[in-house]
Design a protein around this motif. Sequence first.
Motif, PDB file in Angstrom:
ATOM      1  N   LYS A 252      36.160 -12.488  42.818  1.00  0.00           N
ATOM      2  CA  LYS A 252      35.670 -12.939  44.062  1.00  0.00           C
ATOM      3  C   LYS A 252      34.016 -13.047  44.225  1.00  0.00           C
ATOM      4  N   ALA A 253      33.368 -12.137  43.374  1.00  0.00           N
ATOM      5  CA  ALA A 253      32.007 -11.784  43.491  1.00  0.00           C
ATOM      6  C   ALA A 253      31.230 -11.802  42.209  1.00  0.00           C
ATOM      7  N   VAL A 254      30.196 -12.460  41.907  1.00  0.00           N
ATOM      8  CA  VAL A 254      29.416 -12.241  40.680  1.00  0.00           C
ATOM      9  C   VAL A 254      27.982 -11.614  41.153  1.00  0.00           C
ATOM     10  N   PHE A 255      27.730 -10.727  40.447  1.00  0.00           N
ATOM     11  CA  PHE A 255      26.563 -10.028  40.675  1.00  0.00           C
ATOM     12  C   PHE A 255      25.559 -10.408  39.422  1.00  0.00           C
ATOM     13  N   PHE A 256      24.299 -10.504  39.885  1.00  0.00           N
ATOM     14  CA  PHE A 256      23.105 -11.027  38.822  1.00  0.00           C
ATOM     15  C   PHE A 256      22.160  -9.759  38.989  1.00  0.00           C
ATOM     16  N   ASP A 257      21.267  -9.673  37.638  1.00  0.00           N
ATOM     17  CA  ASP A 257      20.268  -8.953  37.703  1.00  0.00           C
ATOM     18  C   ASP A 257      19.230 -10.053  37.846  1.00  0.00           C
ATOM     19  N   LEU A 258      17.858  -9.515  38.058  1.00  0.00           N
ATOM     20  CA  LEU A 258      16.774 -10.613  38.394  1.00  0.00           C
ATOM     21  C   LEU A 258      16.002 -10.980  37.315  1.00  0.00           C
ATOM     22  N   TYR A 259      15.005 -10.065  36.736  1.00  0.00           N
ATOM     23  CA  TYR A 259      14.054 -10.441  35.834  1.00  0.00           C
ATOM     24  C   TYR A 259      14.754 -10.436  34.567  1.00  0.00           C
ATOM     25  N   GLU A 260      14.457 -11.788  33.701  1.00  0.00           N
ATOM     26  CA  GLU A 260      14.908 -11.977  32.593  1.00  0.00           C
ATOM     27  C   GLU A 260      16.486 -12.277  32.497  1.00  0.00           C
TER      28      GLU A 260
ATOM     29  N   LYS B 146      33.276  -6.072  35.044  1.00  0.00           N
ATOM     30  CA  LYS B 146      33.316  -6.712  34.082  1.00  0.00           C
ATOM     31  C   LYS B 146      31.674  -7.301  33.754  1.00  0.00           C
ATOM     32  N   ALA B 147      31.336  -6.990  32.620  1.00  0.00           N
ATOM     33  CA  ALA B 147      29.913  -7.045  32.334  1.00  0.00           C
ATOM     34  C   ALA B 147      29.653  -8.327  31.349  1.00  0.00           C
ATOM     35  N   TYR B 148      28.718  -9.221  31.676  1.00  0.00           N
ATOM     36  CA  TYR B 148      28.227 -10.042  30.582  1.00  0.00           C
ATOM     37  C   TYR B 148      26.917 -10.036  30.312  1.00  0.00           C
ATOM     38  N   HIS B 149      26.518 -10.383  29.036  1.00  0.00           N
ATOM     39  CA  HIS B 149      25.222 -10.081  28.644  1.00  0.00           C
ATOM     40  C   HIS B 149      24.354 -11.544  28.561  1.00  0.00           C
ATOM     41  N   ALA B 150      23.581 -11.630  29.356  1.00  0.00           N
ATOM     42  CA  ALA B 150      22.758 -13.023  29.491  1.00  0.00           C
ATOM     43  C   ALA B 150      21.371 -13.005  28.536  1.00  0.00           C
ATOM     44  N   THR B 151      21.675 -13.914  27.687  1.00  0.00           N
ATOM     45  CA  THR B 151      20.686 -14.001  26.525  1.00  0.00           C
ATOM     46  C   THR B 151      19.728 -15.175  26.559  1.00  0.00           C
ATOM     47  N   TRP B 152      19.840 -15.947  27.616  1.00  0.00           N
ATOM     48  CA  TRP B 152      19.028 -17.347  27.337  1.00  0.00           C
ATOM     49  C   TRP B 152      17.520 -17.139  27.363  1.00  0.00           C
ATOM     50  N   PHE B 153      17.240 -16.077  28.031  1.00  0.00           N
ATOM     51  CA  PHE B 153      15.610 -15.922  28.069  1.00  0.00           C
ATOM     52  C   PHE B 153      15.207 -14.866  26.921  1.00  0.00           C
TER      53      PHE B 153
ATOM     54  N   LYS C 173      20.209  -9.155  19.708  1.00  0.00           N
ATOM     55  CA  LYS C 173      21.046  -8.606  19.034  1.00  0.00           C
ATOM     56  C   LYS C 173      21.449  -7.182  18.968  1.00  0.00           C
ATOM     57  N   LYS C 174      20.278  -6.493  19.636  1.00  0.00           N
ATOM     58  CA  LYS C 174      20.159  -4.984  19.837  1.00  0.00           C
ATOM     59  C   LYS C 174      21.518  -4.544  20.801  1.00  0.00           C
ATOM     60  N   ILE C 175      22.144  -5.560  21.571  1.00  0.00           N
ATOM     61  CA  ILE C 175      22.810  -5.052  22.622  1.00  0.00           C
ATOM     62  C   ILE C 175      24.514  -5.706  21.965  1.00  0.00           C
ATOM     63  N   ASN C 176      25.335  -4.993  21.729  1.00  0.00           N
ATOM     64  CA  ASN C 176      26.619  -5.170  21.408  1.00  0.00           C
ATOM     65  C   ASN C 176      27.734  -4.760  22.355  1.00  0.00           C
ATOM     66  N   GLY C 177      28.928  -5.134  22.175  1.00  0.00           N
ATOM     67  CA  GLY C 177      30.038  -4.624  23.029  1.00  0.00           C
ATOM     68  C   GLY C 177      30.332  -5.569  24.349  1.00  0.00           C
ATOM     69  N   PHE C 178      29.542  -6.458  24.645  1.00  0.00           N
ATOM     70  CA  PHE C 178      29.628  -7.290  25.670  1.00  0.00           C
ATOM     71  C   PHE C 178      29.509  -8.708  25.356  1.00  0.00           C
ATOM     72  N   PRO C 179      30.281  -9.507  26.047  1.00  0.00           N
ATOM     73  CA  PRO C 179      30.425 -10.992  25.849  1.00  0.00           C
ATOM     74  C   PRO C 179      28.957 -11.488  25.873  1.00  0.00           C
ATOM     75  N   LYS C 180      28.456 -12.277  25.160  1.00  0.00           N
ATOM     76  CA  LYS C 180      27.058 -12.849  25.125  1.00  0.00           C
ATOM     77  C   LYS C 180      27.271 -14.373  25.802  1.00  0.00           C
ATOM     78  N   LEU C 181      26.407 -14.600  26.914  1.00  0.00           N
ATOM     79  CA  LEU C 181      26.131 -16.015  27.337  1.00  0.00           C
ATOM     80  C   LEU C 181      24.790 -16.442  26.938  1.00  0.00           C
ATOM     81  N   ASN C 182      24.730 -17.602  26.129  1.00  0.00           N
ATOM     82  CA  ASN C 182      23.571 -18.269  25.642  1.00  0.00           C
ATOM     83  C   ASN C 182      22.978 -19.213  26.680  1.00  0.00           C
ATOM     84  N   HIS C 183      23.719 -19.848  27.378  1.00  0.00           N
ATOM     85  CA  HIS C 183      23.100 -20.700  28.363  1.00  0.00           C
ATOM     86  C   HIS C 183      24.007 -20.117  29.838  1.00  0.00           C
ATOM     87  N   PRO C 184      23.139 -20.506  31.034  1.00  0.00           N
ATOM     88  CA  PRO C 184      23.935 -20.040  32.368  1.00  0.00           C
ATOM     89  C   PRO C 184      25.189 -20.546  32.455  1.00  0.00           C
TER      90      PRO C 184
END
Length: 226
Positions: free
Chosen positions: A3-11, A189-196, A203-214
């Motif tokens: 129902k909801a999506v939370f975002f971090d801000l910087y990076e 459920k946490a996702y790793h935003a890698t686009w920036f 590479k240093k962060i593992n264990g979470f699905p990576k998103l290469n593009h928004p």
Amino acid sequence: MIKAVFFDLYETLITEWDGNQKKAVYSTDELGLDSKIFKAEWDNRRELRMNGTYPDHQSVLKDILNSHGKSSDRDMIEKVHQKRIWAKTVPFQEMHPEVIELLATLKEKGKKLGLISNCAPEEVSSWSRSKLADYFDAVVFSYEEKVAKPSPEIYHIASKKLGVTPEEAIFIGDGGSNELVGASEAGLKAYHATWFLPETISKKINGFPKLNHPLELLDQVELAHH
């Protein structure tokens, strides 16, 4: 059902970097402290800056100067403060078009959007005037709540603001402040935003699905329905 999506801000929604250089760099020479000493003192106070112990940027500068037996001239502090405000405004001026498209699409799909940011007041002084602000139903700034990521409490506060349980929400962030672990422990459920992010850091962060593009997130939100 998500129902909801939370975002971090910087990076995650905005970036301070252009390649391997910061978009906006400013000096604190006016304070009369060696820049390395200043940086060490600044970094040592990170937690207290994020959790609102310091009411504002100026009080951090005063404290650093006092700890070195230096007097804090108000005009000098104000000069450095204004430079920092400027530096923290620059990332808000240039939006990643895919980030905006992602937020607009999630809203169209009826998702509630929330922001969870570890920040001090001066870092988000441009938030309310930015293009991003209109998309969000709830905004949680650590300095206002007096609690910072990765404490599960900040994710629970955010979920409550949107009227969802943590299990009905997902969190997307670049992984700083151990935020993905915190979100996961809070039940999201946490996702790793890698686009920036440079690949070396990503590479240093593992264990979470990576998103290469928004926009890759949209598939995940759909998948979470089934």
